[in-house]
Design a protein around this motif. Sequence first.
Motif, short mmCIF file in Angstrom:
data_model
loop_
_atom_site.label_atom_id
_atom_site.label_comp_id
_atom_site.label_asym_id
_atom_site.label_seq_id
_atom_site.Cartn_x
_atom_site.Cartn_y
_atom_site.Cartn_z
N LYS A 226 0.84 -1.19 0.00
CA LYS A 226 0.00 0.00 0.00
C LYS A 226 0.88 1.24 0.00
O LYS A 226 2.00 1.22 0.51
CB LYS A 226 -0.91 0.03 1.24
CG LYS A 226 -1.88 -1.13 1.36
CD LYS A 226 -2.68 -1.00 2.66
CE LYS A 226 -3.62 -2.18 2.85
NZ LYS A 226 -4.38 -2.06 4.13
N ASP A 229 0.08 7.62 2.94
CA ASP A 229 -0.24 9.03 2.84
C ASP A 229 0.39 9.80 4.00
O ASP A 229 1.14 10.75 3.80
CB ASP A 229 -1.76 9.23 2.83
CG ASP A 229 -2.14 10.70 2.69
OD1 ASP A 229 -1.29 11.50 2.26
OD2 ASP A 229 -3.30 11.05 3.01
N TRP A 243 -3.41 5.41 4.71
CA TRP A 243 -3.02 4.86 3.42
C TRP A 243 -3.68 5.64 2.29
O TRP A 243 -4.82 6.10 2.42
CB TRP A 243 -3.41 3.39 3.32
CG TRP A 243 -2.90 2.55 4.47
CD1 TRP A 243 -3.59 2.20 5.58
CD2 TRP A 243 -1.60 2.00 4.59
NE1 TRP A 243 -2.79 1.45 6.42
CE2 TRP A 243 -1.56 1.30 5.83
CE3 TRP A 243 -0.45 2.00 3.79
CZ2 TRP A 243 -0.45 0.61 6.28
CZ3 TRP A 243 0.67 1.31 4.23
CH2 TRP A 243 0.67 0.64 5.46
N LEU A 244 -2.96 5.77 1.21
CA LEU A 244 -3.54 6.39 0.03
C LEU A 244 -4.50 5.42 -0.62
O LEU A 244 -4.21 4.21 -0.73
CB LEU A 244 -2.45 6.77 -0.98
CG LEU A 244 -1.66 8.05 -0.72
CD1 LEU A 244 -0.50 8.14 -1.70
CD2 LEU A 244 -2.55 9.27 -0.84
N SER A 245 -5.64 5.94 -1.08
CA SER A 245 -6.57 5.09 -1.80
C SER A 245 -6.02 4.79 -3.19
O SER A 245 -5.08 5.44 -3.66
CB SER A 245 -7.93 5.79 -1.92
OG SER A 245 -7.80 6.96 -2.72
N VAL A 246 -6.59 3.81 -3.85
CA VAL A 246 -6.14 3.46 -5.20
C VAL A 246 -6.29 4.64 -6.13
O VAL A 246 -5.42 4.94 -6.95
CB VAL A 246 -6.93 2.24 -5.72
CG1 VAL A 246 -6.55 1.94 -7.17
CG2 VAL A 246 -6.68 1.03 -4.84
N GLN A 247 -7.41 5.38 -6.00
CA GLN A 247 -7.64 6.53 -6.87
C GLN A 247 -6.57 7.59 -6.65
O GLN A 247 -6.04 8.17 -7.59
CB GLN A 247 -9.04 7.12 -6.62
CG GLN A 247 -10.19 6.21 -7.03
CD GLN A 247 -10.51 5.18 -5.95
OE1 GLN A 247 -9.83 5.09 -4.93
NE2 GLN A 247 -11.54 4.38 -6.22
N ASN A 248 -6.27 7.86 -5.39
CA ASN A 248 -5.25 8.88 -5.09
C ASN A 248 -3.87 8.45 -5.57
O ASN A 248 -3.09 9.26 -6.06
CB ASN A 248 -5.21 9.16 -3.59
CG ASN A 248 -6.42 9.94 -3.12
OD1 ASN A 248 -7.08 10.62 -3.92
ND2 ASN A 248 -6.73 9.84 -1.83
N THR A 249 -3.58 7.15 -5.43
CA THR A 249 -2.28 6.65 -5.88
C THR A 249 -2.13 6.84 -7.38
O THR A 249 -1.10 7.27 -7.88
CB THR A 249 -2.12 5.19 -5.51
OG1 THR A 249 -2.25 5.04 -4.09
CG2 THR A 249 -0.76 4.66 -5.94
N GLN A 250 -3.19 6.50 -8.12
CA GLN A 250 -3.15 6.66 -9.57
C GLN A 250 -3.03 8.13 -9.96
O GLN A 250 -2.33 8.49 -10.89
CB GLN A 250 -4.39 6.03 -10.19
CG GLN A 250 -4.42 4.51 -10.07
CD GLN A 250 -5.71 3.92 -10.61
OE1 GLN A 250 -6.72 4.63 -10.79
NE2 GLN A 250 -5.69 2.62 -10.85
#
Length: 255
Positions: A226, A229, A243-250
């Motif tokens: 993961k 953040d 943790w960063l969400s998947v959307q934020n990571t992308q």
Amino acid sequence: MSDQAQLPAPQARSQMFIGIAFLLTLLVVLVLGTVKLVDWLDDEQQAPVQKIVVSGERLFIDDQQVERLVRESQPGSFFELDVAQTHHEIEALPWIYRASVRKRWPNGLEIYVVEQVPAARWNDDSLLNQHGEVFDGIATANQAKLVLPSLFGPGGSEQTALQGYRDMQSLLEVADLHISELFLSERFAWNLHLDNGIKLNLGRSEFIDRLQRFVDVFPLISSQNKAVDYVDLRYDTGLAVGWLSVQNTQANKTT
């Protein structure tokens, strides 16, 4: 009666007048000569400062700016130039920490400079030197050479922020981590942004011990599949990880 014959009174007076006239003529010549000499010394065309030499290790100081300052502020002759005033004006330049100025006969000026050593950006509009002193050098600096951490804090906290940065960076280097931004609040709470994107909230007290706790668990945190953040370390024991969400990571990857 004197053994030497005395001169007749008219002849004696004549010689006295000649002596006085000679003395007056000599005084007039001396005065005129002095005036001419002063005028010549004050005439920049007669005795200009022809050569200005700037020395000392320098990366950001502009030699042409220093020379231009001298010639604009001291337009007179070599003899008329005020060394003390020139020294004061040169040390007022943003990138000059210390300077010495001396004349070099017959028409030169030697300027030795000690350059400011930038340690960090301060509140986005100025810089801190290695002693935690503020100076205004951002506008005149080559930005490609000015790779520094950014520190933010209230006025008067410059040295505290810089020392805190140094202590914490020394600790983080063990884990190959680096501070990109440091924030010191009005209440003296510490927040860090690391160059890998992780944000650390250390609070006001025991921030070094709390940072050590983060360094100790960082291998475990980074082993998770993961993206981190933030890490909140404002606890007596333990910590909280955001943790960063998947959307934020992308989104971070595309920006």
